[in-house]
Enzyme design. Sequence first.
Site, PDB file in Angstrom:
ATOM      1  N   GLU A 164      41.861 118.550  70.119  1.00 37.66           N
ATOM      2  CA  GLU A 164      42.166 118.114  68.755  1.00 37.66           C
ATOM      3  C   GLU A 164      43.658 117.821  68.656  1.00 37.66           C
ATOM      4  O   GLU A 164      44.476 118.574  69.181  1.00 37.66           O
ATOM      5  CB  GLU A 164      41.785 119.185  67.735  1.00 37.66           C
ATOM      6  CG  GLU A 164      42.178 118.832  66.305  1.00 37.66           C
ATOM      7  CD  GLU A 164      41.787 119.903  65.298  1.00 37.66           C
ATOM      8  OE1 GLU A 164      42.364 119.917  64.193  1.00 37.66           O
ATOM      9  OE2 GLU A 164      40.907 120.735  65.608  1.00 37.66           O
ATOM     10  N   GLU A 208      49.563 117.807  58.970  1.00 39.74           N
ATOM     11  CA  GLU A 208      49.025 118.795  58.053  1.00 39.74           C
ATOM     12  C   GLU A 208      50.161 119.263  57.155  1.00 39.74           C
ATOM     13  O   GLU A 208      51.260 119.556  57.625  1.00 39.74           O
ATOM     14  CB  GLU A 208      48.456 120.002  58.801  1.00 39.74           C
ATOM     15  CG  GLU A 208      47.152 119.747  59.511  1.00 39.74           C
ATOM     16  CD  GLU A 208      46.584 121.030  60.109  1.00 39.74           C
ATOM     17  OE1 GLU A 208      45.598 121.546  59.571  1.00 39.74           O
ATOM     18  OE2 GLU A 208      47.152 121.507  61.107  1.00 39.74           O
TER      19      GLU A 208
END
Length: 226
Positions: free
Chosen positions: A144, A149
């Site tokens: 990933e 974020e």
Amino acid sequence: MVAAIGWGPTPVSAAPMTVQAVNFEDNFDGPAGSAVDAGRWQTETGDNVNNHERQYYTAGNANAALDGQGHLVITARRENPANYQCWYGTCQYTSARLNTAGRFAQAYGHVETRMKVPRGQGMWPAFWMLGNDIGQVGWPNSGEIDVMENVGFEPGTVHGTIHGPGYSGSGGIGAQRWSYNAVTHDLVNVPADKCLDVAGGNPADATATQIWTCTGAGNQKWTLNP
């Protein structure tokens, strides 16, 4: 402010970069209120216990719609219009989450997006990539890459993290960017014997970098040029 990072050896002239073909692009052109292109995006539904998220992801354009000006707007609301049930009981919020699974996959290339994120406690906007084999090998073996974020209690910090077997969750390899009066990159959670390495010591533009065993070589010595 623009920051550039270079490594020790004297650079040599590099050939101009070749502009690659665009394999996936969405400028979210369309009438205000319309849903995203289902040929490009899959809209996820339901809750997410893995991150203890409190929202229920809805389908269609209820929480993800075009604004008619070339933007996709994802809206979180404190509501429960259809008695949605979440891992903690009756859901208190709705939102949207979209992915390209089954629509588009790319092994290598340049990926970018332009977005405006909200701020406030409880917010967690994110833009990330998962291995196309997640259905066969599971996470984190699929890998990933968290491109962006932004956690609500850290409004001035953007996180980027890489997850994989042996380095996932809180043990992922991450970087942070402070986005106000200066720009700073910082690798965290990297084992003591690992360094940021320019693959093959190649000084050409767009050469890949990697986390590699520290050797003390010039392609692992970095300086920040303001």
